[in-house]
Structure formats: structure tokens, C-alpha cells
Design a protein around this motif. Structure first.
Motif, mmCIF file in Angstrom:
data_model
loop_
_atom_site.group_PDB
_atom_site.id
_atom_site.type_symbol
_atom_site.label_atom_id
_atom_site.label_comp_id
_atom_site.label_asym_id
_atom_site.label_seq_id
_atom_site.Cartn_x
_atom_site.Cartn_y
_atom_site.Cartn_z
ATOM 1 N N ALA A 219 0.819 -1.212 0.000
ATOM 2 C CA ALA A 219 0.000 0.000 0.000
ATOM 3 C C ALA A 219 0.852 1.262 0.000
ATOM 4 N N SER A 220 2.111 1.149 0.404
ATOM 5 C CA SER A 220 2.961 2.338 0.435
ATOM 6 C C SER A 220 3.222 2.892 -0.953
ATOM 7 N N HIS A 221 2.968 2.064 -1.970
ATOM 8 C CA HIS A 221 3.154 2.532 -3.341
ATOM 9 C C HIS A 221 1.940 3.301 -3.837
ATOM 10 N N GLY A 222 0.850 3.310 -3.079
ATOM 11 C CA GLY A 222 -0.345 4.057 -3.453
ATOM 12 C C GLY A 222 -0.913 4.766 -2.247
ATOM 13 N N SER A 223 -1.771 5.703 -2.470
ATOM 14 C CA SER A 223 -2.373 6.438 -1.361
ATOM 15 C C SER A 223 -3.681 7.046 -1.840
ATOM 16 N N GLY A 224 -4.514 7.386 -0.883
ATOM 17 C CA GLY A 224 -5.750 8.060 -1.199
ATOM 18 C C GLY A 224 -6.775 7.127 -1.817
ATOM 19 N N TYR A 225 -7.849 7.730 -2.293
ATOM 20 C CA TYR A 225 -8.924 6.952 -2.885
ATOM 21 C C TYR A 225 -9.303 7.565 -4.228
ATOM 22 N N ARG A 226 -9.961 6.775 -5.027
ATOM 23 C CA ARG A 226 -10.440 7.225 -6.327
ATOM 24 C C ARG A 226 -11.962 7.278 -6.278
ATOM 25 N N GLY B 2 -20.564 -13.487 3.965
ATOM 26 C CA GLY B 2 -19.176 -13.423 3.519
ATOM 27 C C GLY B 2 -18.653 -12.051 3.185
ATOM 28 N N GLY B 3 -19.423 -10.990 3.389
ATOM 29 C CA GLY B 3 -18.982 -9.651 3.055
ATOM 30 C C GLY B 3 -18.166 -9.005 4.166
ATOM 31 N N GLN B 4 -17.458 -7.939 3.793
ATOM 32 C CA GLN B 4 -16.687 -7.142 4.737
ATOM 33 C C GLN B 4 -17.458 -5.845 4.985
ATOM 34 N N LEU B 5 -18.066 -5.724 6.144
ATOM 35 C CA LEU B 5 -18.889 -4.564 6.474
ATOM 36 C C LEU B 5 -18.155 -3.702 7.484
ATOM 37 N N VAL B 6 -18.060 -2.402 7.193
ATOM 38 C CA VAL B 6 -17.315 -1.470 8.034
ATOM 39 C C VAL B 6 -18.271 -0.392 8.538
ATOM 40 N N LEU B 7 -18.252 -0.130 9.839
ATOM 41 C CA LEU B 7 -19.119 0.867 10.461
ATOM 42 C C LEU B 7 -18.264 2.011 10.976
ATOM 43 N N ASP B 8 -18.449 3.190 10.407
ATOM 44 C CA ASP B 8 -17.703 4.345 10.878
ATOM 45 C C ASP B 8 -18.221 4.825 12.226
ATOM 46 N N GLN B 9 -19.535 4.885 12.387
ATOM 47 C CA GLN B 9 -20.149 5.320 13.635
ATOM 48 C C GLN B 9 -21.022 4.182 14.149
ATOM 49 N N PRO B 10 -20.430 3.243 14.899
ATOM 50 C CA PRO B 10 -21.197 2.072 15.332
ATOM 51 C C PRO B 10 -22.379 2.479 16.203
ATOM 52 N N PRO B 11 -23.480 1.749 16.121
ATOM 53 C CA PRO B 11 -24.610 2.035 17.010
ATOM 54 C C PRO B 11 -24.221 1.847 18.465
ATOM 55 N N ALA B 12 -24.973 2.483 19.362
ATOM 56 C CA ALA B 12 -24.703 2.335 20.788
ATOM 57 C C ALA B 12 -24.807 0.871 21.204
ATOM 58 N N PHE C 83 -17.080 10.202 4.104
ATOM 59 C CA PHE C 83 -16.062 9.180 3.863
ATOM 60 C C PHE C 83 -14.681 9.683 4.270
ATOM 61 N N GLU C 84 -14.327 10.895 3.868
ATOM 62 C CA GLU C 84 -13.006 11.414 4.196
ATOM 63 C C GLU C 84 -12.849 11.624 5.700
ATOM 64 N N LYS C 85 -13.920 12.028 6.365
ATOM 65 C CA LYS C 85 -13.853 12.190 7.810
ATOM 66 C C LYS C 85 -13.685 10.845 8.499
ATOM 67 N N ALA C 86 -14.332 9.814 7.969
ATOM 68 C CA ALA C 86 -14.260 8.491 8.590
ATOM 69 C C ALA C 86 -12.904 7.835 8.403
ATOM 70 N N THR C 87 -12.328 7.961 7.223
ATOM 71 C CA THR C 87 -11.110 7.215 6.897
ATOM 72 C C THR C 87 -9.840 8.041 6.993
ATOM 73 N N ALA D 289 -20.863 5.226 6.410
ATOM 74 C CA ALA D 289 -20.151 6.426 6.870
ATOM 75 C C ALA D 289 -21.083 7.449 7.502
ATOM 76 N N VAL D 290 -22.330 7.112 7.737
ATOM 77 C CA VAL D 290 -23.302 8.048 8.307
ATOM 78 C C VAL D 290 -23.738 7.536 9.673
ATOM 79 N N PRO D 291 -24.372 8.377 10.493
ATOM 80 C CA PRO D 291 -24.886 7.909 11.782
ATOM 81 C C PRO D 291 -25.905 6.801 11.596
#
Length: 600
Positions: free
Chosen positions: A52-59, A247-257, A183-187, A226-228
Motif C-alpha cells: 500500500a505504500s506505493h499508493g495512497s488516497g482513494y479514487r 461473507g462480506g466485509q462490512l465497516v461501520l464508521d459510527q457504530p450504534p450504541a 467518507f473522508e472524515k471516517a477514513t 459512513a453516516v450515523p
């Protein structure tokens, strides 16, 4: 003979299930593979970071809305459709195409949306719009297509069309529920600069209008919320839970209480990374305080996102042989031509028309040869036809393999399956529920021509072609009352098979002891015998079937938790296509779940 495996060590609410899950070696392996504040990075993750050091940011894949009205007489052109173009294509499965339809008239209108591809394949959905109603819907195109033409049809109006194209980026692909700012705030990631390789490509979706079908998410490497939590509708949460479970990869930026409200199988509600059925759920917690931020965690999640099942396609036309793509073998013996029998028949025919014809000509004359040779050829052809009818018949041949986890508390079965088919007569249609995904090989040959997504998926044409071998993968979460019951009796364990299929063996852990499950018919009872050694549930796995389930088998080799069983079953399995009438040539299904302890 078999398939793959799963990351499942217990169910909440079942005696011993929570403890077994929390302390299982499978969990320890996952924690080691995914760095947390309490664990250091493994060598695999270090290699990923170096890459990953050879790339950065998102498209950012920017989708452009393009509108077109339905044509009609003056005052009748009250329909308008808007399609979002340049959509990011997933790695596999189906590309969800967002279409907004607006009826500005005062009368309800039936609408048919159709996508035609240049290859002649059709994707469609029908809906009913009320007066002055605006709705957002999704059409799911096979992921091997890169462009299409959307047509809007309604009775009394001339069809109108709009062409569009898709973005076939080849790197990691992420669906983001939210906007760019969230997205940018989360990551902590920013857009990749020009001429540099981004870590991920992103597609942004409004959570309120997000798809409600599992197939819309299954092909992407990860989904980031990436939202509440209160901005995500309950039915979207339900399909996201199904995505992670299958089998999916699910990511929560703001997990529920209380994350268990949406993800009831979480064992540690505060964990950064948790295995969840076949997939994972990550909650951005500890990574917020780390220098590398949460963007690297997201990228690492896309790297550990292999396909749950990979059906094999045919080889290129210029390399026709008995092997499939990547050198794999067909899983059906009936899919291979009976070369030996045909050679014998050709040899006998050659003897009859060669030396036999010469002898006949000497005894009966040339006229007898002119009569005998065509007659013999006709009889040979009739013999071939009779062989096809009497031996092969007109039935649909199948070999079925699957991996299933049972969520007994919620009466559902999560299944990853692989089906090999050989159709003597073409099979045109098959129906799949919205909580399932039908997966074709990455480069299908002669694929189905028509998909209807009005109520789940209906393959309306060319599901299976005649005299051809095909493999289809399936991922499904369907209701199920299947269970295995056990009770102690006379110092041993008595088990009852209520799994809906013949029990061919397996392993059960009860009271700290491993027990070998007996072979039992569905509904029958038998006695389990003590097992000295390790879990032997994988002893008879089929090598070719194992190759179709990448990276899944090793998890079943982990120690069983208390009250957990792994059973090998025959029969048709738990996938939606199990209802099809087939001649089953081979079958093996691995089922893992929590045993139900029966009282005396």
C-alpha cells in the motif's frame, strides 16, 4: 467430496455457544490477522502495508445522472427516468444500476425498465407508479457487462432509451453509504493525486435509497457505512447484516450504541474487528487514534475479501479439452463424453464395413454391400440415440456441494453452495429470492440472456443450455428449521437427525468430549461414539470441490466449541435451487451449528 468451510463457532442464546465463540482458535486467528490495540500486525498485513505504500488516497467514481422522458401524445408524456452512469463495476456478481422514475401525471402507470446489452442480454424490472409519484429503483446487470442501453416502457407511450457505460476499475472496490465528506472524515483519506495508484475506488450511495437486495452488495470488496446509524433505514440494516453474514466485509464508521440490535451474532459488541458468519464486521474505534488512521484498515479489509465460491468456466474455444478454466476438472462424470464406448462402437463399425463388407461383396456381390452399409450406418445411429435416451435420459444431472451455518435461534440457514449441472434438454428458467445471489463464472460462455428482478431474480432464458456442462455458485440466507438434537443416555450420547437430509457423519463436542456422529437417515436416531483425536469432519473432502471455495476450508479444522457440531450431509442442500427436479449424481454438504439438547 465437498466444498469449503466457515468461520462459525457458536450462536448466542445457546448453552455454551457464546463462550465457545469468544475463545475459539478461529477468533484468535482472525485477531492475529487483523491488527487491534491488543495484537500486533501479522506478516501478511505487513506485506499488505508495504504494497500500500506505493499508493495512497482513494479514487472517487463520479456518477453522472442522465434523464430522458417517455414519448407520447401531447399531455401523455408524463414519465421521466434518470439513470446514473459511470457506475463502479464489482469484482463479481451483479452491478447495481440506480434508476429514478417520476410520474408527473394524475393517473397510475405501470412501468417496465429494460437494459439491453450489446451482446443481446436483457435485464429488466417492472413497477407500478402512483399519481405524481417518484421512486428510486435498482437494476442488477451481470458484472461481466460494461455498457448497456436503458429503455423506459409504459402502455400508451412510445419506448424511449438512453445509453450508458460503466467503470471497470480493477483494484479494490468499496460501496460507501454516505457522501464524500463523511467518507473522508471516517477514513482520513483524500483523493489520490494524478498518476498515482489509489488504495480503493469508491462508489457513494444515499443510505435512504440504497438497494434492498443482497446481490447489489455481494460483488464488492467492502461496504462502508459512513453516516450515523439513525440515517440508515431498518430494511437497509437488514440487508447489510445479511451481506456480512454471507461473507462480506462490512465497516461501520459510527457504530450504534448497541450494535447487537442490527448484528445479533456479535460476540463482543465493542471489538474493532469481529468475525460474523462467513464475513466480518469492523467498527472504527481504536484506529481513530492511530497515526495511519482508519483508511488503512479499510484497505486491509478489502485485501481479505476473497470470493466465497468461484464456479469454474469452460476453457477458451481454441483449447477444448476435458479440463475447465484454470485446469480444473468437471464435477460431473456425465458431463464427459463416453470416449471409450464411442471408440469401441467406431471400431466395430469399421470392422463391419471394412473386412465385413469385403467378405459380403465376395459372397453376395456389390449390390449387397450397397444395401448393407447404409443399413448398418442407420442401425448404428439408432443405437447412439437409444443409448442417449435409455442411459442419459432427458433428466437434469447435478452435483451439489455447499457449506452452511445454522442460526437456530433465528431459524435461518446461511449457505454458500456450488452446483455443477449437465442438461440433456435445455433448462430455461430458475427463481431466486432477494436474500440470495446466483453467481456465474467470471467469464461465462453462452450466459443466460434474460434477468427479471421484479420479485427477487428470475432467470427467464438459457439458465442451462442443452448438452452442456455448467457451474453456478449460490449464496443464500433462507429460513430453516434444520437442527441436530442430542441427549445423554446410558453414559453415551443419543442424537436425532432433524437436518432435513441423510447424515453421513461428522463431529460433536459435548461436555468437553468429542463424539463421532453416526450415519442416520433424516428423522432417525442413533448413538454417537467417542472420538479419540481431532475433528475428522474434513476427512472426505473432494479436492476439486475444495478448489471452488478459496480460503474457506482451514477454518473448519479449528477445535469445536462446546455444544458445536459439524455434520456431513447428503441430499440437495439448503440453496434455493434445491427445489429443482434433478438426477443427483454427487452431493456433500457441510453444516455447522449449535446442537439442541433434548430432555428425557
Amino acid at each position: 467430496m465437498l466444498l469449503g468451510t466457515l468461520l462459525w463457532t457458536g450462536l448466542p442464546g445457546v448453552p455454551g455457544g457464546t463462550e465457545a465463540f469468544a475463545t475459539s482458535p478461529a477468533m484468535e486467528a482472525v485477531e492475529a490477522a487483523a491488527p487491534t490495540p491488543a495484537a500486533t500486525a501479522t506478516a501478511a498485513v505487513e506485506e499488505a502495508r508495504e504494497a500500500a505504500s506505493h499508493g495512497s488516497g482513494y479514487r472517487e467514481v463520479v456518477e453522472t445522472p442522465e434523464s430522458f422522458p417517455a414519448a407520447g401524445e401531447p399531455g401523455e408524456g408524463d414519465l421521466k427516468a434518470t439513470v446514473r452512469t459511470a457506475t463502479l463495476v464489482p469484482n463479481r456478481g451483479y452491478t447495481p444500476i440506480q434508476v429514478t422514475v417520476q410520474n408527473s401525471g394524475g393517473q397510475p402507470r405501470p412501468v417496465r425498465l429494460v437494459i439491453h446489452s450489446p451482446q443481446g442480454r436483457v435485464t429488466e424490472r417492472s413497477l407500478e407508479l402512483g399519481p405524481r409519484e417518484r421512486t428510486v429503483t435498482w437494476l442488477l446487470m451481470p458484472a461481466d457487462l460494461q455498457t448497456g442501453t436503458l429503455t423506459l416502457e409504459s402502455p400508451g407511450l412510445y419506448p424511449s432509451s438512453k445509453g450508458f457505460y460503466l467503470d471497470g476499475y480493477q483494484g479494490a472496490r468499496v460501496v460507501v453509504l454516505g457522501d464524500v465528506k463523511a467518507f473522508e472524515k471516517a477514513t482520513g483519506m483524500s483523493r489520490a493525486v494524478e498518476n498515482t495508484e489509489p488504495l480503493v475506488a469508491t462508489r457513494f450511495v444515499d443510505p435512504h435509497t440504497a438497494p434492498r437486495e443482497l446481490a447489489a452488495y455481494a460483488g464488492y470488496d467492502a461496504v462502508l457505512v459512513a453516516v450515523p446509524p439513525d440515517q440508515v433505514p431498518d430494511d437497509v440494516w437488514a440487508v447489510l447484516e445479511t451481506f456480512a453474514l454471507s461473507g462480506g466485509q462490512l465497516v461501520l464508521d459510527q457504530p450504534p450504541a448497541n450494535p447487537r440490535l442490527h448484528f445479533p451474532l456479535l460476540q463482543d459488541a465493542q471489538a474493532e474487528l469481529s468475525p460474523y458468519g462467513f464475513g466480518f464486521v469492523r467498527q472504527f474505534r481504536a484506529c481513530r487514534t492511530q497515526a495511519q488512521g482508519c483508511g488503512m484498515r479499510l484497505w486491509e479489509d478489502t485485501e481479505r475479501s476473497p470470493a466465497m465460491v468461484v464456479p469454474a468456466g469452460p476453457p477458451p474455444r481454441w483449447e477444448r479439452n476435458d479440463l475447465l478454466s484454470d485446469g480444473r476438472l468437471p464435477l460431473l462424470s456425465s458431463a464427459r463424453a463416453p470416449v471409450g464406448r464411442f471408440l469401441l462402437l467406431i471400431f466395430l463399425f469399421s470392422l463391419a464395413v471394412g473386412p465385413g463388407g469385403w467378405m459380403l461383396a465376395r459372397r453376395k456381390g456389390p449390390l449387397a454391400v450397397l444395401i448393407a452399409v447404409p443399413t448398418l450406418a442407420a442401425l448404428t445411429c439408432l443405437g447412439l440415440v437409444a443409448w442417449s435416451v435409455l442411459v442419459d435420459g432427458f433428466s437434469l444431472h447435478a452435483a451439489r456441494y455447499s457449506l452452511t451455518l445454522l442460526d437456530r435461534e433465528r431459524s435461518r440457514a446461511v449457505t454458500v453452495g456450488l452446483n455443477a449441472w449437465y442438461a440433456n434438454l435445455a433448462e430455461d428458467s430458475v427463481r431466486m429470492p432477494a436474500s440470495s445471489v446466483l453467481l456465474a463464472p467470471s467469464a461465462p460462455e453462452d450466459p443466460p440472456r434474460s434477468f427479471d428482478w421484479t420479485n427477487g431474480l428470475v432467470v427467464k432464458s438459457s439458465f442451462l443450455r442443452s448438452r452442456s456442462y455448467r457451474e453456478w455458485g449460490e449464496v443464500a440466507v433462507i429460513p430453516s428449521r434444520a437442527r441436530l438434537t442430542a441427549r445423554k443416555a446410558d453414559g453415551g450420547v443419543q442424537v436425532q437427525n432433524a437436518l432435513g437430509a441423510p447424515l453421513q457423519g461428522g463431529t460433536l463436542k459435548l461436555d468437553g468430549q468429542l463424539w463421532r456422529l453416526p450415519e442416520l437417515a433424516d428423522g432417525a436416531e442413533g448413538r454417537a461414539t467417542p472420538l479419540d483425536g481431532e475433528n475428522d469432519a474434513l476427512a472426505d473432502l473432494h479436492d476439486e470441490a475444495r478448489r471452488r471455495f478459496p480460503g474457506a476450508v482451514t477454518a473448519l479444522e479449528q477445535d469445536l466449541g462446546e455444544g458445536t457440531f459439524v455434520a456431513r450431509l447428503g441430499g440437495r442442500g439448503f440453496t434455493p435451487t434445491a427445489v429443482m427436479d434433478v438426477e443427483l449424481e454427487a452431493a456433500q454438504h457441510l453444516v455447522r451449528g449449535q446442537v439442541e439438547e433434548a430432555r428425557r
